[in-house]
Structures are given as C-alpha cells and as structure tokens.
Motif scaffolding. Structure first.
Motif, PDB file in Angstrom:
ATOM      1  N   VAL A   7       0.866  -5.364   7.407  1.00 34.73           N
ATOM      2  CA  VAL A   7       1.563  -6.056   6.331  1.00 34.73           C
ATOM      3  C   VAL A   7       2.782  -5.229   5.950  1.00 34.73           C
ATOM      4  CG1 VAL A   7       1.392  -6.843   3.942  1.00 34.73           C
ATOM      5  CG2 VAL A   7      -0.591  -6.979   5.435  1.00 34.73           C
ATOM      6  N   ILE A   8       3.906  -5.903   5.721  1.00 33.53           N
ATOM      7  CA  ILE A   8       5.106  -5.258   5.195  1.00 33.53           C
ATOM      8  C   ILE A   8       5.514  -6.016   3.941  1.00 33.53           C
ATOM      9  CG2 ILE A   8       7.537  -4.716   5.595  1.00 33.53           C
ATOM     10  CD1 ILE A   8       6.887  -4.513   8.569  1.00 33.53           C
ATOM     11  N   ILE A   9       5.657  -5.298   2.852  1.00 30.54           N
ATOM     12  CA  ILE A   9       6.029  -5.889   1.564  1.00 30.54           C
ATOM     13  C   ILE A   9       7.251  -5.156   1.029  1.00 30.54           C
ATOM     14  CG2 ILE A   9       5.315  -6.168  -0.863  1.00 30.54           C
ATOM     15  CD1 ILE A   9       3.755  -8.008   0.918  1.00 30.54           C
ATOM     16  N   VAL A  10       8.243  -5.909   0.570  1.00 31.19           N
ATOM     17  CA  VAL A  10       9.371  -5.351  -0.169  1.00 31.19           C
ATOM     18  C   VAL A  10       9.449  -6.145  -1.457  1.00 31.19           C
ATOM     19  CG1 VAL A  10      11.855  -4.952  -0.247  1.00 31.19           C
ATOM     20  CG2 VAL A  10      10.625  -4.713   1.921  1.00 31.19           C
ATOM     21  N   GLY A  11       9.246  -5.464  -2.577  1.00 27.60           N
ATOM     22  CA  GLY A  11       9.263  -6.159  -3.863  1.00 27.60           C
ATOM     23  C   GLY A  11       9.368  -5.191  -5.012  1.00 27.60           C
ATOM     24  N   ASN A  12       9.142  -5.709  -6.222  1.00 24.34           N
ATOM     25  CA  ASN A  12       9.269  -4.919  -7.442  1.00 24.34           C
ATOM     26  C   ASN A  12       7.926  -4.793  -8.154  1.00 24.34           C
ATOM     27  OD1 ASN A  12      12.005  -6.335  -6.922  1.00 24.34           O
ATOM     28  ND2 ASN A  12      12.484  -4.594  -8.217  1.00 24.34           N
ATOM     29  N   LEU A  13       7.684  -3.614  -8.725  1.00 21.77           N
ATOM     30  CA  LEU A  13       6.453  -3.376  -9.473  1.00 21.77           C
ATOM     31  C   LEU A  13       6.464  -4.166 -10.769  1.00 21.77           C
ATOM     32  CD1 LEU A  13       6.432  -0.865  -7.533  1.00 21.77           C
ATOM     33  CD2 LEU A  13       5.210   0.290  -9.356  1.00 21.77           C
ATOM     34  N   GLY A  14       5.323  -4.785 -11.079  1.00 21.80           N
ATOM     35  CA  GLY A  14       5.195  -5.555 -12.306  1.00 21.80           C
ATOM     36  C   GLY A  14       4.751  -4.709 -13.482  1.00 21.80           C
ATOM     37  N   ALA A  15       4.215  -3.512 -13.221  1.00 21.84           N
ATOM     38  CA  ALA A  15       3.750  -2.603 -14.269  1.00 21.84           C
ATOM     39  C   ALA A  15       3.757  -1.192 -13.698  1.00 21.84           C
ATOM     40  CB  ALA A  15       2.340  -2.982 -14.722  1.00 21.84           C
ATOM     41  N   ASP A  16       3.610  -0.210 -14.562  1.00 25.50           N
ATOM     42  CA  ASP A  16       3.502   1.168 -14.096  1.00 25.50           C
ATOM     43  C   ASP A  16       2.252   1.325 -13.233  1.00 25.50           C
ATOM     44  OD1 ASP A  16       5.802   1.984 -15.391  1.00 25.50           O
ATOM     45  OD2 ASP A  16       4.754   2.809 -17.125  1.00 25.50           O
ATOM     46  N   PRO A  17       2.276   2.239 -12.259  1.00 26.04           N
ATOM     47  CA  PRO A  17       1.110   2.461 -11.406  1.00 26.04           C
ATOM     48  C   PRO A  17      -0.076   3.001 -12.213  1.00 26.04           C
ATOM     49  CG  PRO A  17       3.031   3.644 -10.563  1.00 26.04           C
ATOM     50  CD  PRO A  17       3.399   3.084 -11.888  1.00 26.04           C
ATOM     51  N   GLU A  18      -1.278   2.709 -11.732  1.00 25.98           N
ATOM     52  CA  GLU A  18      -2.496   3.235 -12.346  1.00 25.98           C
ATOM     53  C   GLU A  18      -3.137   4.185 -11.348  1.00 25.98           C
ATOM     54  OE1 GLU A  18      -5.070   0.055 -13.562  1.00 25.98           O
ATOM     55  OE2 GLU A  18      -3.462  -0.973 -14.638  1.00 25.98           O
ATOM     56  N   THR A  19      -3.261   5.455 -11.732  1.00 18.47           N
ATOM     57  CA  THR A  19      -3.852   6.456 -10.854  1.00 18.47           C
ATOM     58  C   THR A  19      -5.206   6.879 -11.409  1.00 18.47           C
ATOM     59  OG1 THR A  19      -1.666   7.262 -10.223  1.00 18.47           O
ATOM     60  CG2 THR A  19      -3.519   8.723  -9.783  1.00 18.47           C
ATOM     61  N   ARG A  20      -6.195   6.969 -10.517  1.00 15.40           N
ATOM     62  CA  ARG A  20      -7.522   7.466 -10.877  1.00 15.40           C
ATOM     63  C   ARG A  20      -7.968   8.391  -9.750  1.00 15.40           C
ATOM     64  NH1 ARG A  20      -7.495   2.524  -8.963  1.00 15.40           N
ATOM     65  NH2 ARG A  20      -9.054   1.786  -7.499  1.00 15.40           N
ATOM     66  N   TYR A  21      -9.052   9.110  -9.968  1.00 15.76           N
ATOM     67  CA  TYR A  21      -9.520  10.078  -8.985  1.00 15.76           C
ATOM     68  C   TYR A  21     -10.951   9.788  -8.592  1.00 15.76           C
ATOM     69  CZ  TYR A  21      -5.226  12.512  -9.958  1.00 15.76           C
ATOM     70  OH  TYR A  21      -3.895  12.822 -10.077  1.00 15.76           O
ATOM     71  N   LEU A  22     -11.223   9.873  -7.295  1.00 13.64           N
ATOM     72  CA  LEU A  22     -12.569   9.681  -6.765  1.00 13.64           C
ATOM     73  C   LEU A  22     -13.395  10.938  -7.034  1.00 13.64           C
ATOM     74  CD1 LEU A  22     -11.561   8.136  -3.310  1.00 13.64           C
ATOM     75  CD2 LEU A  22     -12.351   6.918  -5.340  1.00 13.64           C
ATOM     76  N   PRO A  23     -14.731  10.848  -6.951  1.00  6.38           N
ATOM     77  CA  PRO A  23     -15.572  12.045  -7.145  1.00  6.38           C
ATOM     78  C   PRO A  23     -15.187  13.184  -6.192  1.00  6.38           C
ATOM     79  CG  PRO A  23     -16.927  10.084  -7.146  1.00  6.38           C
ATOM     80  CD  PRO A  23     -15.534   9.644  -6.797  1.00  6.38           C
ATOM     81  N   SER A  24     -14.640  12.841  -5.028  1.00  2.00           N
ATOM     82  CA  SER A  24     -14.221  13.863  -4.068  1.00  2.00           C
ATOM     83  C   SER A  24     -12.954  14.586  -4.519  1.00  2.00           C
ATOM     84  CB  SER A  24     -13.978  13.218  -2.705  1.00  2.00           C
ATOM     85  OG  SER A  24     -12.883  12.321  -2.786  1.00  2.00           O
ATOM     86  N   GLY A  25     -12.271  14.050  -5.536  1.00  2.00           N
ATOM     87  CA  GLY A  25     -11.028  14.639  -6.018  1.00  2.00           C
ATOM     88  C   GLY A  25      -9.789  13.966  -5.463  1.00  2.00           C
ATOM     89  N   ASP A  26      -9.955  13.065  -4.502  1.00  3.37           N
ATOM     90  CA  ASP A  26      -8.814  12.348  -3.937  1.00  3.37           C
ATOM     91  C   ASP A  26      -8.263  11.344  -4.942  1.00  3.37           C
ATOM     92  OD1 ASP A  26      -8.857  13.656  -1.506  1.00  3.37           O
ATOM     93  OD2 ASP A  26     -10.047  12.111  -0.499  1.00  3.37           O
ATOM     94  N   ALA A  27      -6.936  11.221  -4.965  1.00  4.59           N
ATOM     95  CA  ALA A  27      -6.276  10.276  -5.863  1.00  4.59           C
ATOM     96  C   ALA A  27      -6.271   8.880  -5.252  1.00  4.59           C
ATOM     97  CB  ALA A  27      -4.841  10.721  -6.128  1.00  4.59           C
ATOM     98  N   VAL A  78       6.547  -1.217   1.361  1.00  2.00           N
ATOM     99  CA  VAL A  78       5.196  -0.744   1.669  1.00  2.00           C
ATOM    100  C   VAL A  78       4.746  -1.329   3.002  1.00  2.00           C
ATOM    101  CG1 VAL A  78       2.779  -0.725   0.923  1.00  2.00           C
ATOM    102  CG2 VAL A  78       4.589  -0.588  -0.781  1.00  2.00           C
ATOM    103  N   GLU A  79       4.169  -0.477   3.843  1.00  2.00           N
ATOM    104  CA  GLU A  79       3.512  -0.919   5.069  1.00  2.00           C
ATOM    105  C   GLU A  79       2.037  -0.589   4.928  1.00  2.00           C
ATOM    106  OE1 GLU A  79       4.981   0.353   8.844  1.00  2.00           O
ATOM    107  OE2 GLU A  79       7.066   0.049   8.238  1.00  2.00           O
ATOM    108  N   GLY A  80       1.194  -1.508   5.381  1.00  2.68           N
ATOM    109  CA  GLY A  80      -0.235  -1.269   5.295  1.00  2.68           C
ATOM    110  C   GLY A  80      -1.015  -2.326   6.035  1.00  2.68           C
ATOM    111  N   SER A  81      -2.267  -2.490   5.628  1.00  3.05           N
ATOM    112  CA  SER A  81      -3.135  -3.481   6.260  1.00  3.05           C
ATOM    113  C   SER A  81      -3.916  -4.222   5.181  1.00  3.05           C
ATOM    114  CB  SER A  81      -4.089  -2.802   7.243  1.00  3.05           C
ATOM    115  OG  SER A  81      -4.832  -1.795   6.587  1.00  3.05           O
ATOM    116  N   LEU A  82      -4.352  -5.427   5.523  1.00  7.93           N
ATOM    117  CA  LEU A  82      -5.124  -6.242   4.580  1.00  7.93           C
ATOM    118  C   LEU A  82      -6.578  -5.785   4.558  1.00  7.93           C
ATOM    119  CD1 LEU A  82      -3.836  -9.859   5.306  1.00  7.93           C
ATOM    120  CD2 LEU A  82      -3.285  -8.392   3.367  1.00  7.93           C
TER     121      LEU A  82
END
Length: 167
Positions: A7-27, A78-82
C-alpha cells in the motif's frame, strides 16, 4: 504463484499521532491519514470531493520518529501492507478492521515549523532548522598542465582547444 500486499498512501494527518509502548518496550504509533479524490460530477458538471480515512500503525524506531515529528495537518508518504484484525465491540458484536502496517515513511510538505500553520500551507511535520548549513571551502583554482616539449607530440586534451573556439 507469488503475491503482493503493498500500500502507498500520500495524505494529511487528521490528528496528532498517538504513541504507546508494548510490554517489551517497543513503541507503537497510530495515525489517521486522509486522502481526497477530486472529480467532476457528470450530471451537474460541478467539482466534488471524496475523502477516505486510513488507519496506519508504525512500530519500533519508525514509531518513535513518527510520534516525534508528525503533527495534525502534516503531509506524509507511507508505504506498508494491509492487515485485517478481528475484534469484539462493547456490545459483543464481532467486527473486522483493516489497517496499514507501515514499513517506511517520508514527511512531505513544508519544513517551516511544526503542526502546519496557515503561513506554511499546513504541511508541517519537520522541526525547523536551527543553524545555517556549513560553508563549503573555496575550490582551488584549476591548474593547466605544462606545455609538451617541442620534440614530443602533445597529448590530446580539451585544454588545447581553448584558442580555437571563436567565442
């Protein structure tokens, strides 16, 4: 047979990003990106818009970068996968949601400050540059090779043609 999930997406953010952390410490950073198609209505002849909203998740170091630099209104590539996930809502109904798991991201738009103000066209997302670029050292003047001795033929070079050019 091979398959592709890209998937390739080019667009605008609708809100500020939300960051959280997994138990492993990864964001993990989640964003919602709007893409808009503009088209001319065949019946009325007027221009119309159709906006789609995309849920995108970043992981590990990419999540930290997205959380730090992206802001509401930022334009992003953004490039990624579904990825489709199944969940149960608060009423006990099973539902499915399709998200994009980002593999790479590039911030687009203006570098004029954060958050996309009216002055910079709303494309923020980069931290402003704090210092001027380093000055480049002056180039040493080009040295012409010494003329060939009269008893030896001169090597072919473009420097020999300077006198033959009429302008």
């Amino acid at each position: 047979m091979a398959s592709v999930n890209k998937v390739i997406i080019v667009g605008n953010l609708g809100a500020d990003p939300e960051t959280r952390y997994l138990p492993s410490g990864d964001a993990v950073t989640s964003i919602r990106v709007a893409t808009t198609d503009r088209y001319k209505d065949k019946q009325s002849g007027e221009m119309k818009e159709a906006t789609e909203w995309h849920s995108i998740s970043f992981f590990a170091k990419l999540a930290e970068i997205a959380g730090q630099y992206l802001r509401k209104g930022s334009q992003v590539y953004v490039e990624g996968s579904l990825r489709t996930r199944k969940y149960t809502d608060k009423n006990g109904v099973e539902k499915y949601a399709t998200d994009i798991r980002a593999d790479s991201m590039q911030m687009l738009g203006s570098r004029q400050g954060m958050g996309g103000s009216a002055e910079d066209g709303g494309g923020g997302g980069y931290a402003p540059r704090q210092s001027a670029p380093p000055a480049r050292p002056a180039a040493a003047p080009a040295q012409r090779p010494a003329p060939a001795p009269a008893n030896k033929p001169a090597a072919s070079s473009f420097d020999d043609m300077d006198d033959d050019i009429p302008f």
